[in-house]
Motif scaffolding. Structure first.
Motif, short mmCIF file in Angstrom:
data_model
loop_
_atom_site.label_atom_id
_atom_site.label_comp_id
_atom_site.label_asym_id
_atom_site.label_seq_id
_atom_site.Cartn_x
_atom_site.Cartn_y
_atom_site.Cartn_z
N GLU A 34 12.33 -9.77 -19.15
CA GLU A 34 13.75 -9.84 -18.80
C GLU A 34 13.90 -10.46 -17.41
OE1 GLU A 34 15.41 -5.87 -18.47
OE2 GLU A 34 13.48 -5.09 -17.77
N GLU A 35 15.06 -11.05 -17.20
CA GLU A 35 15.42 -11.56 -15.88
C GLU A 35 16.15 -10.44 -15.16
OE1 GLU A 35 15.74 -14.82 -14.22
OE2 GLU A 35 14.20 -15.59 -15.59
N MET A 36 15.79 -10.24 -13.91
CA MET A 36 16.47 -9.18 -13.19
C MET A 36 16.72 -9.61 -11.75
SD MET A 36 15.42 -5.23 -13.41
CE MET A 36 15.56 -4.90 -15.15
N ALA A 37 17.88 -9.24 -11.22
CA ALA A 37 18.18 -9.52 -9.82
C ALA A 37 17.59 -8.40 -8.97
CB ALA A 37 19.68 -9.63 -9.62
N ILE A 38 16.63 -8.75 -8.15
CA ILE A 38 15.96 -7.75 -7.32
C ILE A 38 16.65 -7.69 -5.96
CG2 ILE A 38 13.74 -7.03 -6.34
CD1 ILE A 38 13.46 -7.33 -9.32
N PRO A 39 17.14 -6.52 -5.56
CA PRO A 39 17.81 -6.45 -4.25
C PRO A 39 16.83 -6.73 -3.11
CG PRO A 39 17.59 -4.25 -5.20
CD PRO A 39 17.12 -5.23 -6.25
N SER A 40 17.36 -7.25 -2.03
CA SER A 40 16.48 -7.63 -0.91
C SER A 40 15.84 -6.43 -0.23
CB SER A 40 17.27 -8.46 0.12
OG SER A 40 18.40 -7.72 0.53
N SER A 41 16.36 -5.22 -0.53
CA SER A 41 15.75 -4.01 0.02
C SER A 41 14.39 -3.73 -0.62
CB SER A 41 16.68 -2.81 -0.19
OG SER A 41 16.93 -2.64 -1.57
N VAL A 42 14.11 -4.37 -1.75
CA VAL A 42 12.83 -4.22 -2.42
C VAL A 42 11.85 -5.22 -1.81
CG1 VAL A 42 11.59 -4.52 -4.61
CG2 VAL A 42 13.80 -3.35 -4.57
N VAL A 43 10.90 -4.70 -1.03
CA VAL A 43 10.00 -5.60 -0.30
C VAL A 43 8.61 -5.64 -0.95
CG1 VAL A 43 8.88 -6.05 1.93
CG2 VAL A 43 11.25 -5.21 1.85
N THR A 44 8.04 -4.48 -1.16
CA THR A 44 6.67 -4.43 -1.67
C THR A 44 6.65 -4.16 -3.17
OG1 THR A 44 6.45 -2.05 -1.35
CG2 THR A 44 5.86 -3.46 0.53
N VAL A 45 5.46 -4.31 -3.74
CA VAL A 45 5.25 -3.98 -5.15
C VAL A 45 5.63 -2.52 -5.39
CG1 VAL A 45 3.43 -3.60 -6.87
CG2 VAL A 45 3.47 -5.73 -5.53
N ARG A 46 5.23 -1.64 -4.47
CA ARG A 46 5.56 -0.21 -4.61
C ARG A 46 7.08 0.01 -4.63
NH1 ARG A 46 2.46 1.34 -1.01
NH2 ARG A 46 0.72 1.99 -2.31
N ASP A 47 7.79 -0.70 -3.74
CA ASP A 47 9.27 -0.61 -3.72
C ASP A 47 9.83 -1.00 -5.09
OD1 ASP A 47 9.11 -0.09 -1.01
OD2 ASP A 47 9.67 -2.12 -0.39
N LEU A 48 9.28 -2.06 -5.65
CA LEU A 48 9.78 -2.56 -6.94
C LEU A 48 9.58 -1.50 -8.04
CD1 LEU A 48 10.82 -4.93 -8.73
CD2 LEU A 48 8.43 -5.51 -9.12
N LEU A 49 8.40 -0.89 -8.06
CA LEU A 49 8.12 0.12 -9.09
C LEU A 49 9.07 1.29 -8.99
CD1 LEU A 49 4.20 0.00 -8.99
CD2 LEU A 49 5.68 -0.85 -10.82
N HIS A 50 9.36 1.72 -7.75
CA HIS A 50 10.27 2.86 -7.59
C HIS A 50 11.72 2.48 -7.89
CE1 HIS A 50 6.74 4.71 -5.61
NE2 HIS A 50 7.28 5.81 -6.06
N TRP A 51 12.08 1.28 -7.56
CA TRP A 51 13.45 0.81 -7.84
C TRP A 51 13.66 0.69 -9.35
CZ3 TRP A 51 15.10 -3.96 -9.95
CH2 TRP A 51 16.48 -4.18 -9.88
N LEU A 52 12.67 0.11 -10.03
CA LEU A 52 12.78 -0.07 -11.48
C LEU A 52 12.83 1.26 -12.23
CD1 LEU A 52 10.30 -2.88 -12.68
CD2 LEU A 52 12.75 -2.76 -13.11
N LYS A 53 12.07 2.21 -11.71
CA LYS A 53 11.95 3.52 -12.35
C LYS A 53 13.31 4.20 -12.51
CE LYS A 53 9.35 7.71 -11.49
NZ LYS A 53 9.36 8.57 -10.34
N ASP A 54 14.24 3.89 -11.62
CA ASP A 54 15.57 4.52 -11.65
C ASP A 54 16.58 3.77 -12.50
OD1 ASP A 54 14.69 6.52 -9.97
OD2 ASP A 54 15.26 5.45 -8.14
N ARG A 55 16.09 2.78 -13.26
CA ARG A 55 17.04 1.94 -13.99
C ARG A 55 17.37 2.44 -15.41
NH1 ARG A 55 18.86 -2.49 -11.86
NH2 ARG A 55 19.39 -3.20 -13.95
N GLY A 56 16.75 3.51 -15.82
CA GLY A 56 17.06 4.04 -17.15
C GLY A 56 15.90 4.81 -17.71
#
Lengths: 99, 161
Positions: A34-56
């Motif tokens: 999927e294509e997803m808009a990643i907010p600029s607050s997501v900096v590291t790989v770890r940030d991305l995993l935690h951000w994604l985890k809250d998406r559903g």
């Protein structure tokens, strides 16, 4: 990698990234990519995993233990503390079991 | 000597004898060829097949990187690595690694190194298809696979031969 290199656009707080999922990560999230808009607050790989985890629910199930998830930035293995930088394709998958 | 590893990720089976012939052709300095092939086993009759998933694009690239590391570490004159994807049934080939050198030790070590790294760094995942056709779940990564990598970093200070 720097902010000055980013192309200005109307939604400067995020940019679209192609996310691709494999094996049980793919099954739990429910889509292969999927294509997803990643907010600029997501900096590291770890940030991305935690951000994604809250998406559903599917994301929550797939990423409940973020530490076990392996990540590739534009087809290169990346540690969880690496910045995602300008990666255009990010792969998320379980530990590999080939061979 | 710079070598160009032969890396293939494919659905179809491969022929080990043919791969040895291809790898050694035109390299009269090769005196040793080691091949390892991984084969699907039936786990005591409980397994009908494996369904192998891979990350297209990254799989070839990751295996190539491993092969180039092996070529830096040992005086190898040919490297081949082939990994299948899709449905593979008991008795069928899954993977082949081939390392060729003037002498046997580099070929043995090169092939073992390739295989150890391929298991933990190449993006492939195995799903079990049970004998009754049901989904048997994904194979879990083994800690022993990660431990297998350790011996190569521990051996890093050793003299190359």
């Amino acid at each position: 990698m720097t902010i000055s290199e980013q192309v200005p656009n109307t939604s400067s707080t995020s940019r679209p990234v192609k996310l691709v999922y494999f094996a049980w990560v793919r099954e739990r999230i429910g889509v292969a990519q999927e294509e997803m808009a990643i907010p600029s607050s997501v900096v590291t790989v770890r940030d991305l995993l935690h951000w994604l985890k809250d998406r559903g629910e599917g994301y929550e199930q797939a990423l409940q233990v973020p530490d076990v998830i392996r990540v590739a930035l534009d087809h290169e293995h990346a540690d969880h503390d690496e910045p995602i930088g300008n990666a255009r394709e990010i792969g998320l998958f379980p530990p590999m079991t080939g061979g | 000597m710079a070598i160009k590893p032969v890396i293939r990720v494919q659905r179809d089976d491969f022929d080990i004898a043919r791969e040895i012939a291809l790898a050694t052709a035109g390299h009269p300095g090769i005196g040793a060829v080691v091949t390892f092939s991984g084969i699907c086993r039936d786990d005591g009759g409980s397994l009908a097949a494996l369904e192998l998933e891979h990350y297209p694009g990254m799989a070839e690239r990751a295996i190539n990187e491993i092969a180039l590391q092996a070529a830096e570490r040992w005086p190898l004159q040919a490297i081949t690595a082939i990994h299948r994807y899709g449905r593979v049934e008991p008795g069928e080939n899954i993977v082949l690694v081939l390392a060729a050198s003037a002498h046997r030790q580099a070929a043995f070590d090169g092939a073992a190194f390739l295989m150890d790294f391929l298991k933990s760094k190449a993006p492939f995942w195995k799903k079990l298809i049970a004998a009754d056709g049901s989904d048997g779940g994904w194979v879990d990564a083994k800690e022993s696979d990660d431990e297998a990598l350790q011996r190569w970093s521990a051996a890093e200070g050793f003299e190359r031969s």
